[in-house]
Design a protein around this motif. Sequence first.
Motif, mmCIF file in Angstrom:
data_model
loop_
_atom_site.group_PDB
_atom_site.id
_atom_site.type_symbol
_atom_site.label_atom_id
_atom_site.label_comp_id
_atom_site.label_asym_id
_atom_site.label_seq_id
_atom_site.Cartn_x
_atom_site.Cartn_y
_atom_site.Cartn_z
ATOM 1 N N LEU A 100 2.204 6.629 -13.168
ATOM 2 C CA LEU A 100 2.816 6.958 -14.460
ATOM 3 C C LEU A 100 2.864 5.723 -15.349
ATOM 4 O O LEU A 100 3.349 4.673 -14.930
ATOM 5 N N ASP A 133 4.013 5.627 -8.600
ATOM 6 C CA ASP A 133 3.894 4.233 -9.001
ATOM 7 C C ASP A 133 3.861 4.171 -10.517
ATOM 8 O O ASP A 133 3.439 5.108 -11.163
ATOM 9 N N ARG A 134 4.309 3.029 -11.049
ATOM 10 C CA ARG A 134 4.036 2.738 -12.457
ATOM 11 C C ARG A 134 2.625 2.203 -12.558
ATOM 12 O O ARG A 134 2.123 1.580 -11.624
ATOM 13 N N THR A 135 1.967 2.455 -13.695
ATOM 14 C CA THR A 135 0.633 1.910 -13.898
ATOM 15 C C THR A 135 0.507 1.338 -15.299
ATOM 16 O O THR A 135 1.132 1.840 -16.236
#
Lengths: 335, 335
Positions: A100, A133-135
């Motif tokens: 995300l 996860d952050r992306t």
Amino acid sequence: VSGTSQPDDSIEGEESLVQDFLAALSAGYPGALGLQDDCALLTPEPGTQLVLKTDPVAAGVHFFADDAPEDIAWKALAVNVSDLAAKGAQPIAYLMALALPHVPTRDWMRRFASGLGEAQAAFGCHLIGGDTDRTAGPLTISITAIGSVPEGRMVRRATARASDRLYVTGSIGDAALGLRLRRDAGAAAAMGIDAAGAAYLVQRYLRPRPALSIRDALREHAGAAMDVSDGLVKDLGRLCAASGVGARIEAARVPLSAPARAAVRANPQLLADLLTGGDDYEVLMAVPPGKQAAFEAATGLLSIGQIVAGSGVTVLDAAGAAMTFARTGWDHFSS
Amino acid sequence: VSGTSQPDDSIEGEESLVQDFLAALSAGYPGALGLQDDCALLTPEPGTQLVLKTDPVAAGVHFFADDAPEDIAWKALAVNVSDLAAKGAQPIAYLMALALPHVPTRDWMRRFASGLGEAQAAFGCHLIGGDTDRTAGPLTISITAIGSVPEGRMVRRATARASDRLYVTGSIGDAALGLRLRRDAGAAAAMGIDAAGAAYLVQRYLRPRPALSIRDALREHAGAAMDVSDGLVKDLGRLCAASGVGARIEAARVPLSAPARAAVRANPQLLADLLTGGDDYEVLMAVPPGKQAAFEAATGLLSIGQIVAGSGVTVLDAAGAAMTFARTGWDHFSS
């Protein structure tokens, strides 16, 4: 992701995201362990083999970042299940890694999970493992789908033989038109497509429906099969290359939906775009001569052409001349 | 990705990338079908269950874009296999989706495939399915790993009980130090770490080695287990929360490598960072009282503490006082 985090609508941490929004999608599958363990546990049915596929989708490539979250989720699962369908497999379960670009709103996550829930109910499978996860990049959904087939019954790509007849489920080119209309809704009238037809085509782009109902006939009769996702002509070329054969199809026999036929009547040049457009998520099958009658009786499908000795794909137009294509389909990796 | 495409060193299309560089990694696993079919086919051994995990890694989060491609590939597989190891599973196979920000050089792909080959040989599994895409974001490697356990023998996270003793494989905190040294190689001397120690710690960060050798003792004796990847204190907290218990460990009993011990001697404050640092990829286990002697005899491990009734994790320092932590570990999703 269209929603950005608001102070009153934010999600605290990965565990909350998984437990509050995704864990419900694992209910009914004991081996998912409520998405609370390191791994998922899958108990294969005796006498079956597992069929596995991973095909991630990313905003800006496979969908639009501002598509409805329900539709994004549906498509992410459908494109993987479509590969299982093309192998004659029954979907069982899937794992999903969600990358995300920012913390989504609770509303966005609720809608995303709702679309995923609709899709998994339609396809008959459960979420059994997940990661978030952050992306720094675009929203990306990486699903690995798992299906099962009776032992020895997976339908392969590399087993087509000269004189096999070719068939395709559903209709071809709808999603290519749907993508144009998703980009420019006002283009419909000029393309000869009415409002209902336009809505249908956009749905075909947003919500592909894997051809799971072909499963029994496919396993019973097909000699080879594959998913059509990057354009019929390109994917048929792949089936031929894997099998060491060629193919000849008649464009006029390729099934088109009513709105797509209307668009081709208004602009005959469009036919080439439909045959190479991608995002069809239908199943292409090669059926040996002795099984054609039974296959056609079981499915109601009509042949679009046949496998021939040699190599390469020839597409004949209505006058019997070979069509030429500027490109045969999508290669997401070509520079 | 450090290499960019040169005219004389470029890769043409997704099929070339898969077939020229990745297909060799599927050799020896018939169900991979040479990575030439839509799906992979997996035949479970009778009497086994499958254990599945997906945990993608991305440049800038889990590794540096200019890490050696061999190391990036190794880590991408190792972090997934580590979860299998923590469940007592034997790795069998994996699927990999590769999202590349630009067309890599042939040299980069060759080295990436070589690192993956080293890792899969070390862990005993094969690549059985793959996908490659371009991405507008960072290099991302999404692996789904599949292992097997004898039926009913997967070791769970939620099954720790009060009075179980706690153990951890290998040593804790090496990768946290290795990450600092990867960022600033010159920091070693000031940290009390010699050149050989620094090289060791950086390798521990770059090339985690899943604790697969614990498998038999783990399945035989452990009541609960999990992978330590986001920091020992945080992950122990997760094991406790899942099991509805608390834990008390003694910091002085947590195994440290010689270079890590040297760094803590030079700067005692560092100990808290090692206990919460992340990237350990070791296995944390809770062993019931009746099985401790046999477990210790089989593994040579010493207990670091125990499960207690209640909730939460208490870490006691050498003087017996409860330590406090600014943060207990990594949450890749927290904003």
